[in-house]
Write a protein that holds these residues in place. Structure first.
Motif, mmCIF file in Angstrom:
data_model
loop_
_atom_site.group_PDB
_atom_site.id
_atom_site.type_symbol
_atom_site.label_atom_id
_atom_site.label_comp_id
_atom_site.label_asym_id
_atom_site.label_seq_id
_atom_site.Cartn_x
_atom_site.Cartn_y
_atom_site.Cartn_z
ATOM 1 N N ILE A 111 0.907 -1.214 -0.024
ATOM 2 C CA ILE A 111 -0.009 0.003 0.003
ATOM 3 C C ILE A 111 0.911 1.223 -0.014
ATOM 4 O O ILE A 111 2.002 1.188 0.470
ATOM 5 C CB ILE A 111 -0.891 0.045 1.342
ATOM 6 C CG1 ILE A 111 -0.017 -0.051 2.773
ATOM 7 C CG2 ILE A 111 -1.845 -1.022 1.111
ATOM 8 C CD1 ILE A 111 -0.994 0.277 3.734
ATOM 9 N N GLN B 26 5.927 2.663 -0.331
ATOM 10 C CA GLN B 26 5.110 1.459 -0.527
ATOM 11 C C GLN B 26 5.387 0.612 0.742
ATOM 12 O O GLN B 26 6.725 0.386 1.096
ATOM 13 C CB GLN B 26 5.540 0.830 -1.657
ATOM 14 C CG GLN B 26 5.207 1.571 -2.987
ATOM 15 C CD GLN B 26 3.821 1.736 -3.302
ATOM 16 O OE1 GLN B 26 3.257 1.070 -2.926
ATOM 17 N NE2 GLN B 26 3.510 3.064 -3.682
ATOM 18 N N ARG C 100 -6.817 1.010 3.608
ATOM 19 C CA ARG C 100 -6.046 0.591 2.108
ATOM 20 C C ARG C 100 -5.689 -0.713 2.687
ATOM 21 O O ARG C 100 -5.554 -1.443 1.484
ATOM 22 C CB ARG C 100 -4.743 1.643 2.318
ATOM 23 C CG ARG C 100 -5.133 3.044 1.979
ATOM 24 C CD ARG C 100 -4.102 3.786 1.854
ATOM 25 N NE ARG C 100 -4.636 5.270 1.731
ATOM 26 C CZ ARG C 100 -3.720 6.067 1.321
ATOM 27 N NH1 ARG C 100 -2.701 6.068 1.550
ATOM 28 N NH2 ARG C 100 -4.386 7.478 1.184
ATOM 29 N N TRP D 219 -6.604 -3.729 -0.314
ATOM 30 C CA TRP D 219 -5.287 -4.423 -0.678
ATOM 31 C C TRP D 219 -5.714 -5.966 -0.740
ATOM 32 O O TRP D 219 -5.693 -6.746 -1.441
ATOM 33 C CB TRP D 219 -4.122 -4.228 -0.071
ATOM 34 C CG TRP D 219 -2.986 -4.971 -0.638
ATOM 35 C CD1 TRP D 219 -2.427 -4.736 -1.679
ATOM 36 C CD2 TRP D 219 -2.387 -6.094 -0.084
ATOM 37 N NE1 TRP D 219 -1.479 -5.952 -1.771
ATOM 38 C CE2 TRP D 219 -1.334 -6.626 -0.935
ATOM 39 C CE3 TRP D 219 -2.708 -6.714 1.165
ATOM 40 C CZ2 TRP D 219 -0.656 -7.575 -0.571
ATOM 41 C CZ3 TRP D 219 -1.976 -7.750 1.281
ATOM 42 C CH2 TRP D 219 -0.993 -8.407 0.602
ATOM 43 N N ARG D 220 -6.153 -6.302 0.550
ATOM 44 C CA ARG D 220 -6.389 -7.673 0.749
ATOM 45 C C ARG D 220 -7.788 -8.361 0.044
ATOM 46 O O ARG D 220 -7.563 -9.363 -0.499
ATOM 47 C CB ARG D 220 -6.694 -8.157 2.358
ATOM 48 C CG ARG D 220 -5.419 -7.949 3.239
ATOM 49 C CD ARG D 220 -5.573 -8.552 4.483
ATOM 50 N NE ARG D 220 -4.401 -8.262 5.394
ATOM 51 C CZ ARG D 220 -3.199 -8.907 5.034
ATOM 52 N NH1 ARG D 220 -3.158 -9.910 4.445
ATOM 53 N NH2 ARG D 220 -2.187 -8.713 6.131
ATOM 54 N N ASP E 204 -8.429 -7.124 -3.002
ATOM 55 C CA ASP E 204 -7.887 -7.181 -4.289
ATOM 56 C C ASP E 204 -7.202 -8.547 -4.371
ATOM 57 O O ASP E 204 -7.409 -9.099 -5.460
ATOM 58 C CB ASP E 204 -7.049 -5.930 -4.445
ATOM 59 C CG ASP E 204 -6.533 -5.972 -5.845
ATOM 60 O OD1 ASP E 204 -7.286 -6.280 -6.952
ATOM 61 O OD2 ASP E 204 -5.223 -5.956 -6.107
#
Length: 69
Positions: free
Chosen positions: A2, A15, A52, A56-57, A59
């Motif tokens: 992220i 990142q 976020r 992310w998880r 996705d």
């Protein structure tokens, strides 16, 4: 990974591998503590960082499910 921004005059983006996050504290600035013991002050709020991570998880899981078909 992220993208977050370091709490500094330049708001430097970086990142972060979410698997390295041990905890997130607001005291009063948001600090991300890693499993390595490193502590990073970020401009995002605790809720933004958590959001976020969740996104992310989700996705990652969605991509894995698509590949499994």
């Amino acid at each position: 990974m992220i993208e977050l921004h370091k709490l500094s005059t330049t708001r430097e983006p970086f990142q972060l591998n979410v698997d390295l996050i041990e905890r997130i504290d607001a005291s009063p600035d948001c600090h991300v503590t890693l499993t390595t013991g490193q502590r990073i002050a970020v401009t995002e709020s605790v809720d933004e960082v958590v959001g976020r991570i969740r996104a992310w998880r989700v996705d990652v899981m969605a991509r894995a499910l698509r590949l499994a078909r």
